[in-house]
Design a protein around this motif. Structure first.
Motif, PDB file in Angstrom:
ATOM      1  N   LYS A  39     -41.173  29.588 -31.411  1.00 45.87           N
ATOM      2  CA  LYS A  39     -40.467  30.795 -30.986  1.00 45.87           C
ATOM      3  C   LYS A  39     -41.482  31.939 -30.980  1.00 45.87           C
ATOM      4  CE  LYS A  39     -38.643  31.747 -35.625  1.00 45.87           C
ATOM      5  NZ  LYS A  39     -39.451  30.814 -36.346  1.00 45.87           N
ATOM      6  N   ALA A  40     -41.120  33.033 -30.360  1.00 45.34           N
ATOM      7  CA  ALA A  40     -42.025  34.186 -30.273  1.00 45.34           C
ATOM      8  C   ALA A  40     -42.491  34.595 -31.667  1.00 45.34           C
ATOM      9  CB  ALA A  40     -41.328  35.344 -29.580  1.00 45.34           C
ATOM     10  N   GLY A  41     -43.793  34.806 -31.808  1.00 43.01           N
ATOM     11  CA  GLY A  41     -44.380  35.192 -33.090  1.00 43.01           C
ATOM     12  C   GLY A  41     -44.998  34.031 -33.848  1.00 43.01           C
ATOM     13  N   ASP A  42     -44.632  32.787 -33.499  1.00 41.53           N
ATOM     14  CA  ASP A  42     -45.217  31.612 -34.152  1.00 41.53           C
ATOM     15  C   ASP A  42     -46.636  31.392 -33.657  1.00 41.53           C
ATOM     16  OD1 ASP A  42     -42.915  31.040 -35.554  1.00 41.53           O
ATOM     17  OD2 ASP A  42     -42.207  29.510 -34.147  1.00 41.53           O
ATOM     18  N   CYS A  43     -47.433  30.751 -34.488  1.00 44.72           N
ATOM     19  CA  CYS A  43     -48.789  30.367 -34.103  1.00 44.72           C
ATOM     20  C   CYS A  43     -48.896  28.854 -34.147  1.00 44.72           C
ATOM     21  CB  CYS A  43     -49.811  31.003 -35.034  1.00 44.72           C
ATOM     22  SG  CYS A  43     -49.870  32.801 -34.841  1.00 44.72           S
ATOM     23  N   PHE A  44     -49.834  28.315 -33.357  1.00 46.74           N
ATOM     24  CA  PHE A  44     -49.955  26.863 -33.278  1.00 46.74           C
ATOM     25  C   PHE A  44     -51.366  26.434 -32.920  1.00 46.74           C
ATOM     26  CE2 PHE A  44     -48.884  28.151 -28.980  1.00 46.74           C
ATOM     27  CZ  PHE A  44     -49.643  27.330 -28.164  1.00 46.74           C
ATOM     28  N   GLU A  45     -51.606  25.159 -33.137  1.00 55.24           N
ATOM     29  CA  GLU A  45     -52.846  24.490 -32.763  1.00 55.24           C
ATOM     30  C   GLU A  45     -52.479  23.403 -31.761  1.00 55.24           C
ATOM     31  OE1 GLU A  45     -56.300  21.741 -34.894  1.00 55.24           O
ATOM     32  OE2 GLU A  45     -54.436  22.137 -35.954  1.00 55.24           O
ATOM     33  N   ASN A  46     -53.293  23.222 -30.741  1.00 53.67           N
ATOM     34  CA  ASN A  46     -53.083  22.127 -29.801  1.00 53.67           C
ATOM     35  C   ASN A  46     -53.769  20.890 -30.366  1.00 53.67           C
ATOM     36  OD1 ASN A  46     -52.728  20.383 -27.688  1.00 53.67           O
ATOM     37  ND2 ASN A  46     -54.050  21.482 -26.268  1.00 53.67           N
ATOM     38  N   ILE A  47     -52.979  19.898 -30.777  1.00 57.02           N
ATOM     39  CA  ILE A  47     -53.535  18.657 -31.323  1.00 57.02           C
ATOM     40  C   ILE A  47     -53.560  17.564 -30.268  1.00 57.02           C
ATOM     41  CG2 ILE A  47     -52.982  19.151 -33.723  1.00 57.02           C
ATOM     42  CD1 ILE A  47     -50.475  17.399 -33.365  1.00 57.02           C
ATOM     43  N   GLY A  48     -53.162  17.910 -29.049  1.00 60.64           N
ATOM     44  CA  GLY A  48     -53.203  16.965 -27.928  1.00 60.64           C
ATOM     45  C   GLY A  48     -54.414  17.253 -27.076  1.00 60.64           C
ATOM     46  N   THR A  49     -54.227  17.159 -25.772  1.00 64.36           N
ATOM     47  CA  THR A  49     -55.289  17.449 -24.816  1.00 64.36           C
ATOM     48  C   THR A  49     -54.858  18.621 -23.946  1.00 64.36           C
ATOM     49  OG1 THR A  49     -54.382  15.962 -23.133  1.00 64.36           O
ATOM     50  CG2 THR A  49     -55.915  14.993 -24.738  1.00 64.36           C
ATOM     51  N   ASP A  50     -55.755  19.087 -23.074  1.00 61.93           N
ATOM     52  CA  ASP A  50     -55.388  20.165 -22.169  1.00 61.93           C
ATOM     53  C   ASP A  50     -54.324  19.707 -21.177  1.00 61.93           C
ATOM     54  OD1 ASP A  50     -57.073  21.951 -23.367  1.00 61.93           O
ATOM     55  OD2 ASP A  50     -58.712  21.660 -21.953  1.00 61.93           O
ATOM     56  N   LYS A  51     -54.382  18.449 -20.777  1.00 65.77           N
ATOM     57  CA  LYS A  51     -53.401  17.927 -19.813  1.00 65.77           C
ATOM     58  C   LYS A  51     -52.094  17.530 -20.493  1.00 65.77           C
ATOM     59  CE  LYS A  51     -56.619  16.383 -16.346  1.00 65.77           C
ATOM     60  NZ  LYS A  51     -57.035  15.333 -15.453  1.00 65.77           N
ATOM     61  N   GLU A  52     -52.156  17.035 -21.719  1.00 65.39           N
ATOM     62  CA  GLU A  52     -50.963  16.627 -22.470  1.00 65.39           C
ATOM     63  C   GLU A  52     -50.993  17.308 -23.835  1.00 65.39           C
ATOM     64  OE1 GLU A  52     -49.121  13.086 -22.346  1.00 65.39           O
ATOM     65  OE2 GLU A  52     -49.857  12.473 -20.402  1.00 65.39           O
ATOM     66  N   ALA A  53     -50.601  18.572 -23.841  1.00 63.90           N
ATOM     67  CA  ALA A  53     -50.644  19.366 -25.066  1.00 63.90           C
ATOM     68  C   ALA A  53     -49.575  18.902 -26.054  1.00 63.90           C
ATOM     69  CB  ALA A  53     -50.446  20.831 -24.734  1.00 63.90           C
ATOM     70  N   LYS A  54     -49.958  18.904 -27.326  1.00 66.60           N
ATOM     71  CA  LYS A  54     -49.033  18.668 -28.438  1.00 66.60           C
ATOM     72  C   LYS A  54     -49.339  19.749 -29.452  1.00 66.60           C
ATOM     73  CE  LYS A  54     -48.546  13.679 -28.109  1.00 66.60           C
ATOM     74  NZ  LYS A  54     -48.723  12.409 -28.786  1.00 66.60           N
ATOM     75  N   THR A  55     -48.304  20.461 -29.851  1.00 65.47           N
ATOM     76  CA  THR A  55     -48.547  21.585 -30.750  1.00 65.47           C
ATOM     77  C   THR A  55     -48.205  21.245 -32.192  1.00 65.47           C
ATOM     78  OG1 THR A  55     -46.342  22.522 -30.456  1.00 65.47           O
ATOM     79  CG2 THR A  55     -48.046  23.228 -28.902  1.00 65.47           C
ATOM     80  N   LYS A  56     -48.929  21.892 -33.066  1.00 63.28           N
ATOM     81  CA  LYS A  56     -48.661  21.814 -34.501  1.00 63.28           C
ATOM     82  C   LYS A  56     -48.493  23.252 -34.974  1.00 63.28           C
ATOM     83  CE  LYS A  56     -50.655  20.375 -38.897  1.00 63.28           C
ATOM     84  NZ  LYS A  56     -51.838  19.823 -39.557  1.00 63.28           N
ATOM     85  N   LYS A  57     -47.290  23.594 -35.424  1.00 61.14           N
ATOM     86  CA  LYS A  57     -46.988  24.957 -35.865  1.00 61.14           C
ATOM     87  C   LYS A  57     -47.737  25.235 -37.159  1.00 61.14           C
ATOM     88  CE  LYS A  57     -42.622  26.042 -35.622  1.00 61.14           C
ATOM     89  NZ  LYS A  57     -41.223  26.407 -35.894  1.00 61.14           N
TER      90      LYS A  57
END
Length: 131
Positions: A55-73
């Motif tokens: 949600k707005a204000g959350d931060c995350f890391e992309n643990i996937g790839t640029d084409k298939e992003a997977k986020t970790k809050k």
């Protein structure tokens, strides 16, 4: 008439040492199987995508790839929190429409299919690594 062997009772062809060895082998196999089941059930959660929970204000890391992003809050001060969510559009389908009016947006993540459609508008996290 032929004679049948007696039913039940220990088989005299196994020595006590062989019985102990077989029990240890069986116990080892059970422990390995239990470990595999525990790893599968409790395994690494980094592989699970948390995009739908952002949600707005959350931060995350992309643990996937640029084409298939997977986020970790993550907490915004975490050194791995690369991006900050500016807008979560649950009705969005096309990122250019959803994020065009959001100031500061440098990227977007779009998920479509299986009934769960949304667009996440984000920017680089400027709070990263601060504690």
């Amino acid at each position: 008439m032929s004679q049948l062997p007696p039913l039940g009772g220990p088989n005299a062809s196994y020595t006590p040492a062989q019985i102990r060895r077989n029990r240890l082998i069986f116990l080892g196999l059970v422990l390995v199987l239990a470990g595999l089941v525990a790893f599968w059930a409790l395994g690494p959660y980094e592989t699970k995508d948390q995009s739908a929970t952002l949600k707005a204000g959350d931060c995350f890391e992309n643990i996937g790839t640029d084409k298939e992003a997977k986020t970790k809050k993550l907490d915004c001060t975490d050194a791995h929190a690369d991006y900050k969510v500016l807008k979560m559009d649950r009705d969005g389908v096309v990122d250019t429409f959803s994020c065009s009016g959001v100031p500061g947006t440098t990227g977007s993540l779009t998920q479509s299919g299986s009934g769960d459609w949304f667009v996440v508008c984000f920017k680089e996290n400027d709070e990263q690594g601060r504690k």
